[in-house]
Scaffold this active site. Sequence first.
Site, PDB file in Angstrom:
ATOM      1  N   GLY A   1     -12.075 -19.810   6.089  1.00 38.00           N
ATOM      2  CA  GLY A   1     -11.060 -19.156   6.910  1.00 38.00           C
ATOM      3  C   GLY A   1     -11.078 -19.643   8.345  1.00 38.00           C
ATOM      4  O   GLY A   1     -10.033 -19.742   9.001  1.00 38.00           O
ATOM      5  N   ARG A   2     -12.272 -19.955   8.843  1.00 39.78           N
ATOM      6  CA  ARG A   2     -12.375 -20.451  10.220  1.00 39.78           C
ATOM      7  C   ARG A   2     -11.748 -21.832  10.361  1.00 39.78           C
ATOM      8  O   ARG A   2     -11.097 -22.124  11.366  1.00 39.78           O
ATOM      9  CB  ARG A   2     -13.849 -20.453  10.641  1.00 39.78           C
ATOM     10  CG  ARG A   2     -14.372 -19.057  10.873  1.00 39.78           C
ATOM     11  CD  ARG A   2     -15.874 -18.916  10.883  1.00 39.78           C
ATOM     12  NE  ARG A   2     -16.221 -17.492  10.984  1.00 39.78           N
ATOM     13  CZ  ARG A   2     -17.376 -16.958  10.649  1.00 39.78           C
ATOM     14  NH1 ARG A   2     -18.348 -17.728  10.166  1.00 39.78           N
ATOM     15  NH2 ARG A   2     -17.569 -15.664  10.766  1.00 39.78           N
TER      16      ARG A   2
ATOM     17  N   THR B   1     -12.964  -5.967   7.747  1.00 38.03           N
ATOM     18  CA  THR B   1     -13.086  -5.236   9.008  1.00 38.03           C
ATOM     19  C   THR B   1     -12.790  -3.751   8.837  1.00 38.03           C
ATOM     20  O   THR B   1     -11.877  -3.367   8.104  1.00 38.03           O
ATOM     21  CB  THR B   1     -12.127  -5.836  10.050  1.00 38.03           C
ATOM     22  OG1 THR B   1     -12.473  -7.207  10.268  1.00 38.03           O
ATOM     23  CG2 THR B   1     -12.213  -5.091  11.369  1.00 38.03           C
TER      24      THR B   1
ATOM     25  N   GLU C   1     -11.447 -13.830  12.192  1.00 36.17           N
ATOM     26  CA  GLU C   1     -12.329 -14.703  11.394  1.00 36.17           C
ATOM     27  C   GLU C   1     -13.693 -14.882  12.061  1.00 36.17           C
ATOM     28  O   GLU C   1     -14.351 -15.910  11.916  1.00 36.17           O
ATOM     29  CB  GLU C   1     -11.676 -16.078  11.154  1.00 36.17           C
ATOM     30  CG  GLU C   1     -10.256 -16.033  10.577  1.00 36.17           C
ATOM     31  CD  GLU C   1     -10.220 -15.582   9.123  1.00 36.17           C
ATOM     32  OE1 GLU C   1     -11.038 -14.724   8.756  1.00 36.17           O
ATOM     33  OE2 GLU C   1      -9.383 -16.082   8.374  1.00 36.17           O
TER      34      GLU C   1
ATOM     35  N   SER D   1     -17.322  -7.249  14.453  1.00 33.25           N
ATOM     36  CA  SER D   1     -18.267  -8.361  14.439  1.00 33.25           C
ATOM     37  C   SER D   1     -19.513  -8.037  13.613  1.00 33.25           C
ATOM     38  O   SER D   1     -20.088  -8.904  12.966  1.00 33.25           O
ATOM     39  CB  SER D   1     -18.674  -8.727  15.869  1.00 33.25           C
ATOM     40  OG  SER D   1     -17.544  -9.221  16.586  1.00 33.25           O
TER      41      SER D   1
ATOM     42  N   GLU E   1     -17.188 -15.314  20.408  1.00 29.80           N
ATOM     43  CA  GLU E   1     -18.536 -14.967  20.853  1.00 29.80           C
ATOM     44  C   GLU E   1     -19.517 -15.002  19.673  1.00 29.80           C
ATOM     45  O   GLU E   1     -20.644 -15.490  19.807  1.00 29.80           O
ATOM     46  CB  GLU E   1     -18.528 -13.572  21.503  1.00 29.80           C
ATOM     47  CG  GLU E   1     -17.812 -13.509  22.843  1.00 29.80           C
ATOM     48  CD  GLU E   1     -16.296 -13.629  22.741  1.00 29.80           C
ATOM     49  OE1 GLU E   1     -15.668 -14.085  23.718  1.00 29.80           O
ATOM     50  OE2 GLU E   1     -15.732 -13.263  21.680  1.00 29.80           O
TER      51      GLU E   1
END
EC number: 1.3.8.5
Length: 419
Positions: free
Chosen positions: A279-280, A164, A401, A170, A405
């Site tokens: 990671g999710r 990031t 992660e 995103s 959305e």
Amino acid sequence: MATVGPLARMARLGSSICRNHRLYFNRSTQRRGIASCVDPSHGLTDEQKEFQKMAFDFAANEMAPHMSEWDQKEIFPVETMRKAAQLGFGGIYVQPEVGGSGLSRLDTSIIFEALSTGCVSTTAYISIHNMCAWMIDTFGNNEQRERFCPDLCLMDKFASYCLTEPGSGSDAASLLTTAQLKGDHYIVNGSKAFISGGGDTDVYIVMCRTGGKGPKGISCLVVEKGTPGLSFGKKEKKVGWNSQPTRAVIFEDCAVPVINRLGEEGQGFNMAMRGLNGGRINIASCSLGAAHASVQLARDHLLVRKQFGETLSNSQYLQFKLAEMATKLVASRLMVREAATALQENRSDAVSLCSMAKLFATDECFNICNDALQMHGGYGYLKDYAVQQFVRDIRVHQILEGTNEVMRMIISRNLLAES
């Protein structure tokens, strides 16, 4: 490097931990403590139950007693995490030949759920560290794996994941951090935002642009703390996740050896996304642990708190609400475990299932924790009560992660592409 099997390595510390029966959330009556309908050991093998118990015991004895202090004083509990690494929790799904435990994605989910009952924030950092170690193990060459993985698995060194940026959250493929090849080094310039462990960790897995625009221009470098040109921003003040520091990571003509590149140029974005699929699952598993603990806390509170001359447990509305919370917890757990299995098996539906599990579990588990706080009334808003910390710590799971959305975008694209 000689290695010990994961269960044997876990058992060394686990046997001593189990002598202390002072268990969190009144688990000394345990399995008065865990109602059978929400018991997280259902469906597990005997081996999985063993390391799940080790993780629960470690959470109860080494993490839960300090959870509030770590939060309020913003302590990064390095020594506690190194104790966890002695159990094999520093490289859970890293290969044993470089010091890992070699367990599956499902096993990993089981462990992170259990650890999170003791401290979500600390477990979430451990999950990020595991993802970084896995990326080096999976995408690195033998020299890189042998140089970095053993220390990471022991948590002698700690890792951070750097994707990031201030202008690309995103839309990760639009990142602007550049790495220009000059001789046998890349000269890196740019900055990363919201980096867990930033400034306190030793190894940074950095996605940077070595080519043109878009995902195919992104590569992955391992940047070591102390490299000239590497610096850090101020420590961020956060709503939750306070047992792990968060800072910007800044690169100013930072010279990184070419030998620290994972894979080939242009492969970094694919590596980043593959890391995030796991990671999710990891972060959804941390949400499960918070929700599991919160259901227990709410149940215990309803049994003792009296209003209008009787315990709250006699209120049909609260009975129904508790039943809904338990149902959502079990549904979330089943979805996360199915996604973990799909990822382990490299199934074609794995990416969508990981997104579904992250979306559903983090949303529903936050609602469970929030409902548990509401059941506590004014007490739930006091920092003397653990439920408020669970609420604060897992709120961010709906953002990081990949925001929830973005999870909806991934799922819908899969559905529409198949039609």
